[in-house]
Design a protein around this motif. Structure first.
Motif, PDB file in Angstrom:
ATOM      1  N   ALA A 198     -12.679   9.287-110.391  1.00 46.16           N
ATOM      2  CA  ALA A 198     -13.704   8.411-110.971  1.00 46.16           C
ATOM      3  C   ALA A 198     -15.061   9.085-111.021  1.00 46.16           C
ATOM      4  N   LEU A 199     -15.285  10.066-110.140  1.00 47.49           N
ATOM      5  CA  LEU A 199     -16.559  10.785-110.101  1.00 47.49           C
ATOM      6  C   LEU A 199     -16.510  12.100-110.884  1.00 47.49           C
ATOM      7  N   GLY A 200     -15.409  12.319-111.613  1.00 44.49           N
ATOM      8  CA  GLY A 200     -15.330  13.488-112.473  1.00 44.49           C
ATOM      9  C   GLY A 200     -14.712  14.717-111.845  1.00 44.49           C
ATOM     10  N   PHE A 201     -14.120  14.580-110.660  1.00 43.35           N
ATOM     11  CA  PHE A 201     -13.473  15.714-109.997  1.00 43.35           C
ATOM     12  C   PHE A 201     -11.980  15.707-110.357  1.00 43.35           C
ATOM     13  N   GLU A 202     -11.515  16.746-111.015  1.00 42.41           N
ATOM     14  CA  GLU A 202     -10.105  16.814-111.372  1.00 42.41           C
ATOM     15  C   GLU A 202      -9.235  17.200-110.188  1.00 42.41           C
ATOM     16  N   ASP A 203      -9.816  17.889-109.223  1.00 45.63           N
ATOM     17  CA  ASP A 203      -9.083  18.361-108.046  1.00 45.63           C
ATOM     18  C   ASP A 203      -9.549  17.584-106.817  1.00 45.63           C
ATOM     19  N   PRO A 204      -8.696  16.739-106.209  1.00 45.84           N
ATOM     20  CA  PRO A 204      -9.109  15.984-105.022  1.00 45.84           C
ATOM     21  C   PRO A 204      -9.591  16.875-103.881  1.00 45.84           C
ATOM     22  N   ALA A 205      -8.990  18.062-103.753  1.00 44.56           N
ATOM     23  CA  ALA A 205      -9.405  18.966-102.677  1.00 44.56           C
ATOM     24  C   ALA A 205     -10.840  19.439-102.896  1.00 44.56           C
ATOM     25  N   TYR A 206     -11.208  19.667-104.158  1.00 47.95           N
ATOM     26  CA  TYR A 206     -12.579  20.091-104.443  1.00 47.95           C
ATOM     27  C   TYR A 206     -13.563  18.962-104.156  1.00 47.95           C
ATOM     28  N   PHE A 207     -13.171  17.728-104.482  1.00 47.33           N
ATOM     29  CA  PHE A 207     -14.025  16.581-104.140  1.00 47.33           C
ATOM     30  C   PHE A 207     -14.243  16.509-102.635  1.00 47.33           C
ATOM     31  N   SER A 208     -13.185  16.703-101.868  1.00 46.49           N
ATOM     32  CA  SER A 208     -13.310  16.649-100.411  1.00 46.49           C
ATOM     33  C   SER A 208     -14.245  17.741 -99.903  1.00 46.49           C
ATOM     34  N   ARG A 209     -14.137  18.949-100.447  1.00 45.43           N
ATOM     35  CA  ARG A 209     -15.013  20.049-100.018  1.00 45.43           C
ATOM     36  C   ARG A 209     -16.455  19.766-100.432  1.00 45.43           C
ATOM     37  N   PHE A 210     -16.642  19.268-101.640  1.00 49.85           N
ATOM     38  CA  PHE A 210     -17.982  18.914-102.128  1.00 49.85           C
ATOM     39  C   PHE A 210     -18.627  17.902-101.193  1.00 49.85           C
ATOM     40  N   PHE A 211     -17.903  16.873-100.825  1.00 50.10           N
ATOM     41  CA  PHE A 211     -18.428  15.824 -99.960  1.00 50.10           C
ATOM     42  C   PHE A 211     -18.746  16.369 -98.570  1.00 50.10           C
ATOM     43  N   ALA A 212     -17.793  17.106 -97.993  1.00 46.59           N
ATOM     44  CA  ALA A 212     -17.971  17.607 -96.626  1.00 46.59           C
ATOM     45  C   ALA A 212     -19.149  18.576 -96.525  1.00 46.59           C
ATOM     46  N   LYS A 213     -19.361  19.381 -97.557  1.00 44.57           N
ATOM     47  CA  LYS A 213     -20.462  20.343 -97.528  1.00 44.57           C
ATOM     48  C   LYS A 213     -21.803  19.629 -97.436  1.00 44.57           C
ATOM     49  N   ARG A 214     -21.923  18.441 -98.034  1.00 49.07           N
ATOM     50  CA  ARG A 214     -23.209  17.740 -98.093  1.00 49.07           C
ATOM     51  C   ARG A 214     -23.372  16.688 -97.010  1.00 49.07           C
ATOM     52  N   ASP A 215     -22.281  16.155 -96.495  1.00 50.01           N
ATOM     53  CA  ASP A 215     -22.376  15.124 -95.464  1.00 50.01           C
ATOM     54  C   ASP A 215     -22.038  15.642 -94.073  1.00 50.01           C
ATOM     55  N   GLY A 216     -21.331  16.771 -94.000  1.00 47.50           N
ATOM     56  CA  GLY A 216     -20.903  17.281 -92.703  1.00 47.50           C
ATOM     57  C   GLY A 216     -19.602  16.661 -92.226  1.00 47.50           C
ATOM     58  N   ARG A 217     -19.054  15.722 -93.004  1.00 46.99           N
ATOM     59  CA  ARG A 217     -17.777  15.079 -92.690  1.00 46.99           C
ATOM     60  C   ARG A 217     -16.936  15.010 -93.955  1.00 46.99           C
ATOM     61  N   SER A 218     -15.630  14.976 -93.773  1.00 46.76           N
ATOM     62  CA  SER A 218     -14.761  14.767 -94.919  1.00 46.76           C
ATOM     63  C   SER A 218     -14.878  13.324 -95.389  1.00 46.76           C
ATOM     64  N   PRO A 219     -14.463  13.020 -96.625  1.00 51.69           N
ATOM     65  CA  PRO A 219     -14.472  11.621 -97.054  1.00 51.69           C
ATOM     66  C   PRO A 219     -13.674  10.722 -96.120  1.00 51.69           C
ATOM     67  N   HIS A 220     -12.527  11.185 -95.645  1.00 50.30           N
ATOM     68  CA  HIS A 220     -11.733  10.394 -94.700  1.00 50.30           C
ATOM     69  C   HIS A 220     -12.535  10.109 -93.437  1.00 50.30           C
ATOM     70  N   ALA A 221     -13.203  11.126 -92.902  1.00 51.69           N
ATOM     71  CA  ALA A 221     -13.973  10.944 -91.671  1.00 51.69           C
ATOM     72  C   ALA A 221     -15.144   9.996 -91.902  1.00 51.69           C
ATOM     73  N   PHE A 222     -15.785  10.091 -93.055  1.00 52.37           N
ATOM     74  CA  PHE A 222     -16.879   9.172 -93.368  1.00 52.37           C
ATOM     75  C   PHE A 222     -16.369   7.738 -93.386  1.00 52.37           C
ATOM     76  N   ARG A 223     -15.240   7.497 -94.039  1.00 53.60           N
ATOM     77  CA  ARG A 223     -14.689   6.133 -94.109  1.00 53.60           C
ATOM     78  C   ARG A 223     -14.302   5.639 -92.723  1.00 53.60           C
ATOM     79  N   ARG A 224     -13.663   6.484 -91.929  1.00 52.90           N
ATOM     80  CA  ARG A 224     -13.268   6.067 -90.569  1.00 52.90           C
ATOM     81  C   ARG A 224     -14.494   5.714 -89.742  1.00 52.90           C
ATOM     82  N   ALA A 225     -15.561   6.527 -89.851  1.00 58.41           N
ATOM     83  CA  ALA A 225     -16.775   6.260 -89.082  1.00 58.41           C
ATOM     84  C   ALA A 225     -17.405   4.950 -89.512  1.00 58.41           C
TER      85      ALA A 225
END
Length: 327
Positions: free
Chosen positions: A271-298
């Motif tokens: 939905a955010l324009g990332f064709e590769d889910p792994a790249y979305f996860s790396r993009f998110f983690a680089k800027r937040d310091g957590r993976s998307p999964h970790a952000f949701r769990r927190a």
């Protein structure tokens, strides 16, 4: 230079360590509560994802944005959008309220507003003296007072009530600005630098196109400037590059989806324009310091627990006295 190598300090609230605000962060306090601690002066700085609106009821001072100064005297209304580098010098004894909203909270309010004038009311920085006899001024004071009252309480529907009062504040602010713009020589652009005006045109374009991952050159072309000119303006006003502003908008939308929907990581990434889910996860983690999964769990773990400094309206809400505490 700051200790982390940045030329422009970043704060949570002024004088408090930088942190990433919760999506529905709201804070309101009086001007003296914080300014007495800093000798009534605020050095140039910025906040990531937090905007300020001030209603000055006594005294006055000076707002500095992008090397442009506004001198204000009470009663006055002041707006400082998120990421904009700004500083203040208040006259000792100045009074009024400082409302701080996260981009997530303000974005939710604006999403329900259809009038372009209201959506644009606080889009640009300004410090505007108000006519003491203006018929809409008491409504503005009532809106700030109601926000402060709800902020310090734990009543049912507090977030909805604050959002409603913020909407009323925007309506009143837009009316006051429109009336005084007609009366004032120079119009709405008075005192605003070309950089600030360019940034004001960029923000809605980012909102419209961030999912398409436009390169900076395409944003610049749509605005009729070069990429270098656009980057220079963004850095002078916000301390960030154009691409960093676009990425911040992508992160805001990602966090909204992770917090308020049950969509999977791949669905959110697509939905955010990332064709590769792994790249979305790396993009998110680089800027937040957590993976998307970790952000949701927190976020799920924090739901119903003590809020971050100043007050997310998620979970259990604010401290009873509404005070913020440094991290």
């Amino acid at each position: 230079m700051t200790a982390n190598g940045e030329p422009i300090p970043r704060y949570w609230l002024y004088g408090e360590p930088h942190a990433v605000p919760e999506l529905r962060f709201v804070h309101i306090e009086t001007i003296p509560e914080r300014m007495r601690l800093h000798n009534w002066e605020v050095q140039p700085h910025r906040h990531d994802g937090l905007s300020h609106t001030l209603l000055v009821t006594e005294g006055g001072g000076r707002l500095t944005v992008d090397a442009t100064d506004w001198v204000f005297r009470a009663p006055a209304l002041i707006a400082v959008p998120a990421q904009v580098v700004h500083g203040f010098r208040f006259d000792p004894g100045t009074d009024g309220q400082v409302l701080t909203l996260s981009e997530g909270f303000l974005g939710g309010v604006l999403a329900a507003i259809h009038e372009a004038e209201l959506r644009a009311a606080l889009a640009l920085p300004f410090a505007r003296d108000l006519d003491p006899a203006a018929p809409d001024r008491p409504a503005l004071e009532r809106a700030f007072a109601a926000i402060a009252e709800e902020f310090r309480a734990h009543h049912l529907g507090r977030a909805s009530a604050i959002a409603a009062h913020v909407t009323l504040m925007l309506v009143t602010a837009a009316r006051l600005i429109a009336a005084e713009t007609i009366a004032a020589a120079g119009g709405a652009g008075r005192g605003r630098s070309p950089d600030v005006r360019l940034l004001a045109r960029l923000r809605p374009l980012i909102d419209e196109r961030f999912r398409e991952h436009w390169p900076v050159e395409r944003y610049a072309g749509a605005l009729g400037v070069t990429a270098g000119r656009l980057n220079a303006a963004c850095r002078r006003v916000t301390g960030r590059s154009t691409l960093q502003l676009v990425h911040a908008r992508v992160m805001l939308e990602a966090k909204r989806s992770l917090t308020y929907t049950g969509l999977g990581m791949a669905e959110i990434g697509y939905a955010l324009g990332f064709e590769d889910p792994a790249y979305f996860s790396r993009f998110f983690a680089k800027r937040d310091g957590r993976s998307p999964h970790a952000f949701r769990r927190a976020h799920l773990a924090d739901d119903g627990s003590a809020p971050p400094p100043g007050g997310s309206l998620d979970g259990n809400g604010l401290d009873p006295d509404g005070a913020s505490s440094p991290q």
